[in-house]
Design a protein around this motif. Structure first.
Motif, PDB file in Angstrom:
ATOM      1  N   MET A 187     -20.138  14.250  -2.878  1.00 38.30           N
ATOM      2  CA  MET A 187     -18.856  13.165  -2.777  1.00 38.30           C
ATOM      3  C   MET A 187     -19.263  11.936  -3.519  1.00 38.30           C
ATOM      4  SD  MET A 187     -16.611  14.894  -1.815  1.00 38.30           S
ATOM      5  CE  MET A 187     -15.494  13.629  -1.940  1.00 38.30           C
ATOM      6  N   VAL A 188     -20.506  11.802  -3.326  1.00 42.80           N
ATOM      7  CA  VAL A 188     -21.072   9.991  -4.008  1.00 42.80           C
ATOM      8  C   VAL A 188     -20.864  10.330  -5.605  1.00 42.80           C
ATOM      9  CG1 VAL A 188     -22.815   8.685  -4.448  1.00 42.80           C
ATOM     10  CG2 VAL A 188     -22.601   9.566  -2.018  1.00 42.80           C
ATOM     11  N   ASN A 189     -21.412  11.556  -6.118  1.00 39.96           N
ATOM     12  CA  ASN A 189     -21.349  11.402  -7.525  1.00 39.96           C
ATOM     13  C   ASN A 189     -19.780  11.663  -8.118  1.00 39.96           C
ATOM     14  OD1 ASN A 189     -24.044  11.354  -7.912  1.00 39.96           O
ATOM     15  ND2 ASN A 189     -24.446  13.417  -7.685  1.00 39.96           N
ATOM     16  N   HIS A 190     -19.043  12.553  -6.942  1.00 40.09           N
ATOM     17  CA  HIS A 190     -17.561  12.686  -7.602  1.00 40.09           C
ATOM     18  C   HIS A 190     -16.615  11.489  -7.472  1.00 40.09           C
ATOM     19  CE1 HIS A 190     -18.002  16.887  -7.679  1.00 40.09           C
ATOM     20  NE2 HIS A 190     -17.849  17.071  -6.406  1.00 40.09           N
ATOM     21  N   PHE A 191     -17.068  10.728  -6.383  1.00 37.22           N
ATOM     22  CA  PHE A 191     -16.475   9.168  -6.390  1.00 37.22           C
ATOM     23  C   PHE A 191     -16.906   8.419  -7.525  1.00 37.22           C
ATOM     24  CE2 PHE A 191     -16.303   4.659  -4.789  1.00 37.22           C
ATOM     25  CZ  PHE A 191     -14.875   4.899  -4.641  1.00 37.22           C
ATOM     26  N   PHE A 213     -15.092   9.452 -10.692  1.00 36.15           N
ATOM     27  CA  PHE A 213     -13.693   8.723 -10.544  1.00 36.15           C
ATOM     28  C   PHE A 213     -13.482   7.319 -10.705  1.00 36.15           C
ATOM     29  CE2 PHE A 213     -10.655   6.439  -7.611  1.00 36.15           C
ATOM     30  CZ  PHE A 213      -9.617   6.882  -8.081  1.00 36.15           C
ATOM     31  N   ALA A 214     -14.542   6.586 -10.213  1.00 35.48           N
ATOM     32  CA  ALA A 214     -14.456   5.049 -10.207  1.00 35.48           C
ATOM     33  C   ALA A 214     -14.805   4.811 -11.909  1.00 35.48           C
ATOM     34  CB  ALA A 214     -15.530   4.350  -9.372  1.00 35.48           C
ATOM     35  N   ASN A 215     -15.885   5.261 -12.424  1.00 36.91           N
ATOM     36  CA  ASN A 215     -16.135   5.111 -13.914  1.00 36.91           C
ATOM     37  C   ASN A 215     -14.793   5.346 -14.717  1.00 36.91           C
ATOM     38  OD1 ASN A 215     -18.105   4.368 -15.811  1.00 36.91           O
ATOM     39  ND2 ASN A 215     -18.130   6.808 -16.393  1.00 36.91           N
ATOM     40  N   LEU A 216     -13.914   6.516 -14.397  1.00 37.38           N
ATOM     41  CA  LEU A 216     -12.731   6.645 -15.275  1.00 37.38           C
ATOM     42  C   LEU A 216     -11.666   5.534 -14.866  1.00 37.38           C
ATOM     43  CD1 LEU A 216     -11.305   8.817 -16.959  1.00 37.38           C
ATOM     44  CD2 LEU A 216     -10.266   9.675 -14.791  1.00 37.38           C
ATOM     45  N   CYS A 217     -11.810   4.958 -13.864  1.00 38.08           N
ATOM     46  CA  CYS A 217     -10.825   3.733 -13.586  1.00 38.08           C
ATOM     47  C   CYS A 217     -11.307   2.597 -14.285  1.00 38.08           C
ATOM     48  CB  CYS A 217     -10.856   3.654 -12.021  1.00 38.08           C
ATOM     49  SG  CYS A 217      -9.937   4.836 -10.981  1.00 38.08           S
ATOM     50  N   PHE A 218     -12.502   2.573 -14.391  1.00 38.28           N
ATOM     51  CA  PHE A 218     -13.141   1.149 -15.226  1.00 38.28           C
ATOM     52  C   PHE A 218     -12.917   1.409 -16.601  1.00 38.28           C
ATOM     53  CE2 PHE A 218     -16.808   1.241 -11.871  1.00 38.28           C
ATOM     54  CZ  PHE A 218     -16.053   0.706 -10.966  1.00 38.28           C
ATOM     55  N   GLU A 219     -13.158   2.577 -17.076  1.00 37.49           N
ATOM     56  CA  GLU A 219     -12.636   2.763 -18.541  1.00 37.49           C
ATOM     57  C   GLU A 219     -11.154   2.719 -19.008  1.00 37.49           C
ATOM     58  OE1 GLU A 219     -12.574   6.727 -21.490  1.00 37.49           O
ATOM     59  OE2 GLU A 219     -13.730   6.787 -19.593  1.00 37.49           O
ATOM     60  N   ARG A 220     -10.385   3.033 -18.075  1.00 35.76           N
ATOM     61  CA  ARG A 220      -8.875   3.259 -18.371  1.00 35.76           C
ATOM     62  C   ARG A 220      -8.291   1.617 -18.044  1.00 35.76           C
ATOM     63  NH1 ARG A 220      -7.021   8.375 -18.893  1.00 35.76           N
ATOM     64  NH2 ARG A 220      -8.667   9.510 -19.884  1.00 35.76           N
ATOM     65  N   PHE A 221      -8.971   1.030 -16.994  1.00 37.13           N
ATOM     66  CA  PHE A 221      -7.815  -0.236 -16.477  1.00 37.13           C
ATOM     67  C   PHE A 221      -8.913  -1.456 -16.484  1.00 37.13           C
ATOM     68  CE2 PHE A 221      -6.441   3.351 -13.767  1.00 37.13           C
ATOM     69  CZ  PHE A 221      -5.243   3.699 -14.504  1.00 37.13           C
ATOM     70  N   GLY A 222     -10.146  -1.440 -16.950  1.00 33.44           N
ATOM     71  CA  GLY A 222     -11.082  -2.261 -16.621  1.00 33.44           C
ATOM     72  C   GLY A 222     -10.593  -3.706 -17.617  1.00 33.44           C
ATOM     73  N   ASN A 223     -10.062  -3.333 -18.755  1.00 31.94           N
ATOM     74  CA  ASN A 223      -9.458  -4.411 -19.583  1.00 31.94           C
ATOM     75  C   ASN A 223      -8.530  -5.455 -18.884  1.00 31.94           C
ATOM     76  OD1 ASN A 223      -7.488  -2.510 -19.730  1.00 31.94           O
ATOM     77  ND2 ASN A 223      -6.875  -2.810 -21.731  1.00 31.94           N
ATOM     78  N   VAL A 225     -21.412   3.178  -7.228  1.00 27.19           N
ATOM     79  CA  VAL A 225     -20.327   2.650  -8.111  1.00 27.19           C
ATOM     80  C   VAL A 225     -20.618   1.234  -8.620  1.00 27.19           C
ATOM     81  CG1 VAL A 225     -17.798   1.931  -8.152  1.00 27.19           C
ATOM     82  CG2 VAL A 225     -18.630   3.923  -7.219  1.00 27.19           C
ATOM     83  N   TRP A 226     -21.143   0.337  -7.678  1.00 32.99           N
ATOM     84  CA  TRP A 226     -21.636  -1.023  -8.065  1.00 32.99           C
ATOM     85  C   TRP A 226     -22.572  -1.013  -9.294  1.00 32.99           C
ATOM     86  CZ3 TRP A 226     -25.913  -3.903  -8.906  1.00 32.99           C
ATOM     87  CH2 TRP A 226     -25.565  -5.301  -8.961  1.00 32.99           C
ATOM     88  N   HIS A 227     -23.601   0.058  -9.175  1.00 30.16           N
ATOM     89  CA  HIS A 227     -24.548  -0.026 -10.223  1.00 30.16           C
ATOM     90  C   HIS A 227     -23.956   0.531 -11.587  1.00 30.16           C
ATOM     91  CE1 HIS A 227     -28.505  -1.296  -8.462  1.00 30.16           C
ATOM     92  NE2 HIS A 227     -27.985  -0.549  -7.210  1.00 30.16           N
ATOM     93  N   THR A 228     -23.017   1.663 -11.302  1.00 33.99           N
ATOM     94  CA  THR A 228     -22.301   2.128 -12.716  1.00 33.99           C
ATOM     95  C   THR A 228     -21.634   0.787 -13.312  1.00 33.99           C
ATOM     96  OG1 THR A 228     -22.282   4.477 -11.854  1.00 33.99           O
ATOM     97  CG2 THR A 228     -20.689   3.758 -13.577  1.00 33.99           C
ATOM     98  N   TYR A 229     -20.818   0.264 -12.540  1.00 34.23           N
ATOM     99  CA  TYR A 229     -20.099  -0.854 -13.288  1.00 34.23           C
ATOM    100  C   TYR A 229     -21.021  -1.971 -13.775  1.00 34.23           C
ATOM    101  CZ  TYR A 229     -16.407  -4.269 -14.076  1.00 34.23           C
ATOM    102  OH  TYR A 229     -15.616  -5.425 -14.829  1.00 34.23           O
ATOM    103  N   TRP A 276     -20.149  -1.290 -17.471  1.00 38.07           N
ATOM    104  CA  TRP A 276     -18.934  -2.069 -17.851  1.00 38.07           C
ATOM    105  C   TRP A 276     -18.913  -3.833 -17.722  1.00 38.07           C
ATOM    106  CZ3 TRP A 276     -15.769   1.045 -20.178  1.00 38.07           C
ATOM    107  CH2 TRP A 276     -15.974   2.528 -19.883  1.00 38.07           C
ATOM    108  N   ARG A 277     -19.973  -4.327 -17.039  1.00 39.47           N
ATOM    109  CA  ARG A 277     -19.790  -5.622 -16.356  1.00 39.47           C
ATOM    110  C   ARG A 277     -19.972  -6.746 -17.707  1.00 39.47           C
ATOM    111  NH1 ARG A 277     -20.709  -8.441 -11.518  1.00 39.47           N
ATOM    112  NH2 ARG A 277     -21.546  -6.456 -10.844  1.00 39.47           N
ATOM    113  N   ALA A 278     -20.875  -6.483 -18.784  1.00 38.21           N
ATOM    114  CA  ALA A 278     -20.905  -7.046 -19.856  1.00 38.21           C
ATOM    115  C   ALA A 278     -19.735  -7.138 -20.709  1.00 38.21           C
ATOM    116  CB  ALA A 278     -22.074  -6.722 -20.865  1.00 38.21           C
ATOM    117  N   LYS A 279     -19.047  -6.071 -20.573  1.00 35.39           N
ATOM    118  CA  LYS A 279     -17.737  -5.958 -21.711  1.00 35.39           C
ATOM    119  C   LYS A 279     -16.478  -6.402 -20.882  1.00 35.39           C
ATOM    120  CE  LYS A 279     -18.595  -1.675 -22.293  1.00 35.39           C
ATOM    121  NZ  LYS A 279     -18.462  -0.171 -22.740  1.00 35.39           N
TER     122      LYS A 279
END
Length: 275
Positions: free
Chosen positions: A1-5, A8-18, A35-39, A43-46
């Motif tokens: 479940m951790v990887n699935h979530f 999902f979170a990474n997709l949200c960052f990609e689509r809505f992070g701007n 998820v914190w580490h993924t962001y 994504w954090r720098a961008k």
């Protein structure tokens, strides 16, 4: 479940992070740090956003502030409640009191290891510091006293592990929900606890509110307005961690100000008499 979530979170960052700059992974959590580490890495720098979490936490006040057992029980109440998730995120491991009590109960049940999972050193370093801000959902307070709960296999649970009893003051305003009483001063003490325990993190109050006492056909929100007013006022007060600080930071300056004011009035009175 951790990887699935995480996916999902990474997709949200990609689509809505701007557009979205504040992210809460969970409202009352079960998987967060990945998820914190993924962001943080992707994504954090961008996107220049912040990642936090929202935790529920009611305040626990000792029934008898002169009784060390009650003081320790109240500390356990908050640590088992808020600290269960906040302490690993800020310090890398479960609260020591949780490890001690659950380990003790597990041993009394004849278990070879504690029912509380153990973090590896790699997991501790991976989890620690994964919070740019802390969301807090807070509603009410309980008085806490020491109570030795049974530790048999059939009776083992999160609640019995704590060895405490929860009480309410009958004078506290009752909004109608059996668990929710208006205790504004508990909110301030919880915020001070977070500041002291976790290094004064940025806090967002993500949940707070109250039910209505009665069914209304028209608008009747006086009770809710008063609840919010009282809780917000407690939040706006200066953060004081002890009664002694309250004396030195509020009482002493107030007395000095009044003394100066009275002296000025007395001087004006003397000058008028001379004239």
């Amino acid at each position: 479940m951790v990887n699935h979530f995480n996916e999902f979170a990474n997709l949200c960052f990609e689509r809505f992070g701007n557009r979205v700059k504040y992210w809460i992974t969970f409202n009352n959590p079960w998987a967060h740090s990945k998820v914190w580490h993924t962001y943080d890495t992707q994504w954090r720098a961008k996107q220049k956003g912040l990642i936090g979490i929202s935790l529920s936490g009611d305040w626990g006040e000792p029934v008898d502030i002169s009784n060390q057992k009650d003081i320790e029980a109240a500390e356990r109440y908050v640590q088992f409640y808020l600290g269960w998730f906040a302490t690993p995120i800020f310090h890398g491991d479960y609260p020591q009191v949780m490890k001690d009590f659950i380990g003790k109960k597990s041993g009394q049940q004849g278990l070879g290891t504690s029912r509380l999972p153990t973090f590896s050193s790699q997991e501790k370093s991976y989890i620690k510091g994964t919070c740019d801000f802390l969301g807090i959902g807070h509603f009410t307070t309980r008085y806490i006293t020491q109570k030795n709960n049974p530790s048999g296999r059939s009776g083992s649970s999160y609640f019995t592990d704590r060895d405490l009893a929860e009480l309410v003051d009958p004078r506290w305003p009752d909004p109608g929900s059996e668990w929710l009483y208006s205790v504004p001063w508990g909110f301030r003490r919880l915020l001070n606890f977070v500041k002291t325990q976790y290094g004064n993190p940025m806090i967002y109050v993500t949940e707070n509110g109250v039910s209505e006492k009665m069914l209304c056909t028209e608008l009747c929100d006086d009770w809710r307005i008063q609840y919010y007013k009282d809780y917000i006022n407690e939040m706006l007060k200066d953060p004081l961690t002890s009664h002694m600080e309250m004396v030195t930071e509020i009482v002493v300056p107030t007395v000095c100000t009044l003394s100066i004011l009275l002296s000025a009035i007395f001087l004006m009175f003397l000058l008028r008499r001379r004239n």
